[in-house]
Design a protein around this motif. Structure first.
Motif: not given
Length: 160
Positions: A17, A21, A84-86, A109, A111, A113, A160
């Motif tokens: 992940a 990111d 993006c960030h998980h 998760f 997520y 975007e 993702m």
């Protein structure tokens, strides 16, 4: 063949992940086996990506094409680049077969975007089927089950 601990499997999922990111897509792609797949079902409980429509069902070649598109100078949908960030819940090892060298992890998760002024939030579960190849873990299948998989989506630009 070495046998990974549960913590090593969990660390692998978290590191995967982080690569996304950090937009390190080539390094991410290298985590997949040659026959690896990235699957995002269109329906809850979907069991076969070939007999039913999916949001995504991509082999390594198609993933590579998508990554090349993301890097392309003429990809106007990526100017400026999406980010993006998980946010991961602790991954759980749900199955392990040390003899066959196959392992399954499931991770809830959130997520996000983001591109320009738009942020899109997705929530769901990622299931990683991992295999031990040579001296490293590899992704044989990454299945992403979205909570609202049957909703109408705009373009999902990243992974993702």
């Amino acid at each position: 063949m070495s046998t990974p601990t549960n913590q090593q499997l969990i660390d692998f999922v978290v590191a995967e992940a982080n690569l996304l990111d950090e937009l390190r897509f080539d390094d991410w792609l290298a985590l997949f086996t040659e026959d690896g797949r990235y699957w995002m079902p269109l329906a809850h409980g979907q069991t076969d990506p070939r007999l039913h429509a999916s949001l995504m069902f991509e082999d390594k070649l198609l993933l590579k094409v998508r990554i090349e598109r993301l890097h392309g100078a003429r990809t106007f949908s990526q100017q400026p680049t999406s980010r993006c960030h998980h946010l991961l819940q602790q991954p759980v090892v749900t199955a392990r077969d040390d003899v066959a060298g196959t392992y399954t992890c499931r991770t809830a998760f959130h997520y996000v975007e983001s591109r320009r002024d738009t942020q899109t939030l997705y929530a769901g579960w990622a299931t990683h089927t991992l295999v031990w190849q040579g001296d490293a873990l590899r992704i044989q299948l990454k299945r992403v089950d979205l909570v609202n998989c049957d909703a109408a989506f705009g373009n999902i630009q990243l992974f993702m």
